[in-house]
Scaffold this active site. Structure first.
Site, PDB file in Angstrom:
ATOM      1  N   GLY A   1      -2.402   4.806  -5.094  1.00 22.55           N
ATOM      2  CA  GLY A   1      -2.125   5.398  -6.393  1.00 22.55           C
ATOM      3  C   GLY A   1      -0.902   4.836  -7.077  1.00 22.55           C
ATOM      4  O   GLY A   1      -0.645   3.623  -7.060  1.00 22.55           O
TER       5      GLY A   1
ATOM      6  N   TYR B   1      -3.275   3.856   2.570  1.00 19.49           N
ATOM      7  CA  TYR B   1      -3.215   4.160   4.008  1.00 19.49           C
ATOM      8  C   TYR B   1      -4.360   5.079   4.426  1.00 19.49           C
ATOM      9  O   TYR B   1      -4.855   4.998   5.555  1.00 19.49           O
ATOM     10  CB  TYR B   1      -1.864   4.799   4.334  1.00 19.49           C
ATOM     11  CG  TYR B   1      -1.701   5.195   5.784  1.00 19.49           C
ATOM     12  CD1 TYR B   1      -1.422   4.248   6.767  1.00 19.49           C
ATOM     13  CD2 TYR B   1      -1.835   6.529   6.177  1.00 19.49           C
ATOM     14  CE1 TYR B   1      -1.277   4.614   8.098  1.00 19.49           C
ATOM     15  CE2 TYR B   1      -1.688   6.901   7.497  1.00 19.49           C
ATOM     16  CZ  TYR B   1      -1.412   5.946   8.456  1.00 19.49           C
ATOM     17  OH  TYR B   1      -1.274   6.323   9.774  1.00 19.49           O
TER      18      TYR B   1
ATOM     19  N   HIS C   1       0.837  -1.202   0.000  1.00 20.22           N
ATOM     20  CA  HIS C   1       0.000   0.000   0.000  1.00 20.22           C
ATOM     21  C   HIS C   1       0.870   1.248   0.000  1.00 20.22           C
ATOM     22  O   HIS C   1       2.028   1.223   0.424  1.00 20.22           O
ATOM     23  CB  HIS C   1      -0.958   0.014   1.197  1.00 20.22           C
ATOM     24  CG  HIS C   1      -0.310   0.390   2.495  1.00 20.22           C
ATOM     25  ND1 HIS C   1      -0.104   1.693   2.878  1.00 20.22           N
ATOM     26  CD2 HIS C   1       0.181  -0.372   3.510  1.00 20.22           C
ATOM     27  CE1 HIS C   1       0.475   1.733   4.064  1.00 20.22           C
ATOM     28  NE2 HIS C   1       0.670   0.482   4.471  1.00 20.22           N
ATOM     29  N   CYS C   2       0.289   2.342  -0.467  1.00 21.82           N
ATOM     30  CA  CYS C   2       0.914   3.656  -0.369  1.00 21.82           C
ATOM     31  C   CYS C   2      -0.079   4.577   0.339  1.00 21.82           C
ATOM     32  O   CYS C   2      -0.863   4.102   1.165  1.00 21.82           O
ATOM     33  CB  CYS C   2       1.315   4.192  -1.742  1.00 21.82           C
ATOM     34  SG  CYS C   2      -0.027   4.378  -2.925  1.00 21.82           S
ATOM     35  N   TRP C   3      -0.055   5.870   0.052  1.00 21.13           N
ATOM     36  CA  TRP C   3      -0.926   6.798   0.770  1.00 21.13           C
ATOM     37  C   TRP C   3      -2.388   6.630   0.381  1.00 21.13           C
ATOM     38  O   TRP C   3      -3.265   6.460   1.221  1.00 21.13           O
ATOM     39  CB  TRP C   3      -0.468   8.233   0.547  1.00 21.13           C
ATOM     40  CG  TRP C   3      -1.483   9.275   0.913  1.00 21.13           C
ATOM     41  CD1 TRP C   3      -2.017  10.218   0.100  1.00 21.13           C
ATOM     42  CD2 TRP C   3      -2.090   9.489   2.200  1.00 21.13           C
ATOM     43  NE1 TRP C   3      -2.919  10.992   0.777  1.00 21.13           N
ATOM     44  CE2 TRP C   3      -2.988  10.568   2.076  1.00 21.13           C
ATOM     45  CE3 TRP C   3      -1.972   8.849   3.438  1.00 21.13           C
ATOM     46  CZ2 TRP C   3      -3.752  11.037   3.143  1.00 21.13           C
ATOM     47  CZ3 TRP C   3      -2.740   9.316   4.506  1.00 21.13           C
ATOM     48  CH2 TRP C   3      -3.609  10.396   4.355  1.00 21.13           C
TER      49      TRP C   3
END
Length: 357
Positions: free
Chosen positions: A112, A136, A107-109
């Site tokens: 994306g 996140y 995962h990222c923020w």
């Protein structure tokens, strides 16, 4: 193979089996992260700023090109680090090694380009990859939702020096317990930071707390220590604290002198200047004369008399908080205890609950 996009609930379920790889920058990760996640940043803090600026000023495609300037040079190293993460996780996981082998959660923020890029690379290499829809940010939304749940809390009360944390540890052998002070790295009083690690960020505390609550079967009685809303520099989430204030309280009634001896033995081992500084922090609330006398005793190393003044203050402070509840007569049960003995007091507490039931 293909990258699988999953919701937060499915992502959390899978995280009990497989490693979670957070590809946000080191600064983002250090501030707060999913408990147990590994940081495999696609960009450094400075690189993230460069790509972000390109996205805002020039658009998506120039930002992707700027990102590839960094990503292309790191591909092999990231694959090797991902392999190491999976190996470490498999060695420490409680599930069967074959269940965790070759599978990663990314995962990222906000789900994306960063997570998509790393997921593509790991998938290309042969990993089975799951990514979190919403990233996140979706996890944070889930975290805040957990605090609105009407949990079946049982609150362990008692004046300062009652050994409540040790009683919770005894209860944890057979019952569900969430140690708020342990999660916050603070014991709650002016002396609460002594002997503790640095407190997590408020956001990270919430992440830990939500995850701990979610791990407990719905409807199960959960023991918590009676706390003011503030624990050191951290505030308990208001919806959760409101639920706590409406939950039954089991008050350990232990004689003053017994608690004084326990506090003196526990905190008297710390450096004199640390104890004096703790008194100074509350001198306005303690009162000028009390603060002066307490500091004087500390300077003389007469810690018992110094803590006597402080314990009398905290007893008054906690007594007001204890009874400042709606329906306090219905919520409060007193458990008479002779001394500070975690094992005996935990047994007495549960015996009394069984009698009432």
């Amino acid at each position: 193979m293909a990258v699988h996009k999953v919701s937060i609930e499915e992502f959390l379920r899978l995280s009990r089996l497989h490693p979670v790889i957070d590809v946000r920058s080191p600064g983002e990760f250090e501030h707060a992260q999913m408990p147990g996640a590994y940081n495999l940043p696609l960009f450094t803090n400075e690189e993230r700023k460069v790509v972000g600026t390109a996205y805002k000023q020039q658009g998506r495609q120039p930002a992707i090109k700027a990102g590839l300037d960094y990503f292309g040079l790191k591909m092999r190293k990231m694959l090797e680090e991902a392999e190491a993460i999976v190996k470490v996780h498999s060695a420490t996981s409680t599930c069967h090694p074959e269940l965790a082998e070759g599978c990663v959660l990314v995962h990222c923020w906000r789900g994306g380009m960063r997570s998509a890029g790393v997921a593509w690379l790991l998938d290309l290499y042969g990993f089975k990859v799951y990514t979190l829809v919403g990233g996140y940010k979706a996890f944070r939304s889930w975290v805040l939702q957990q605090f609105a749940v009407q949990y079946n809390f049982r609150i362990l009360g008692g004046y300062t020096g009652s050994g409540k944390t040790l009683v919770l540890k005894e209860l944890a052998r057979r019952h569900a317990v969430v140690d708020l002070e342990g999660l916050a790295h603070h014991k709650g009083s002016a002396f609460g930071a002594l002997g503790e690690d640095k407190q997590p960020s408020p956001e990270q505390f919430e992440n830990r707390l939500a995850t701990a609550l979610h791990a407990i079967e719905p409807g199960t009685p959960i023991w918590l220590e009676d706390e003011s809303r503030r624990i050191g520099d951290i505030n308990l989430p208001l919806p959760l604290w409101t639920t706590m204030r409406k939950s039954p309280v089991y008050f350990l009634d232990i004689p003053f002198e017994e608690r004084l001896g326990y506090i003196t033995a526990g905190y008297g081992k710390y450096k004199q200047d640390e104890l004096i500084n703790a008194v100074v922090r509350i001198q306005k609330r303690l009162g000028g004369l009390n603060a002066k006398n307490a500091i004087g005793f500390m300077l003389e190393k007469n810690y018992k008399e110094g803590f006597r003044i402080l314990l009398e203050y905290y007893d008054k402070f906690y007594g007001k908080s204890l009874h400042n509840r709606d329906d306090v007569t219905q919520l409060l049960q007193t458990v008479k205890c002779d001394k500070v003995d975690a094992k005996v007091n935990a047994q007495r507490l549960m015996a009394q609950i069984a009698e009432v039931s």
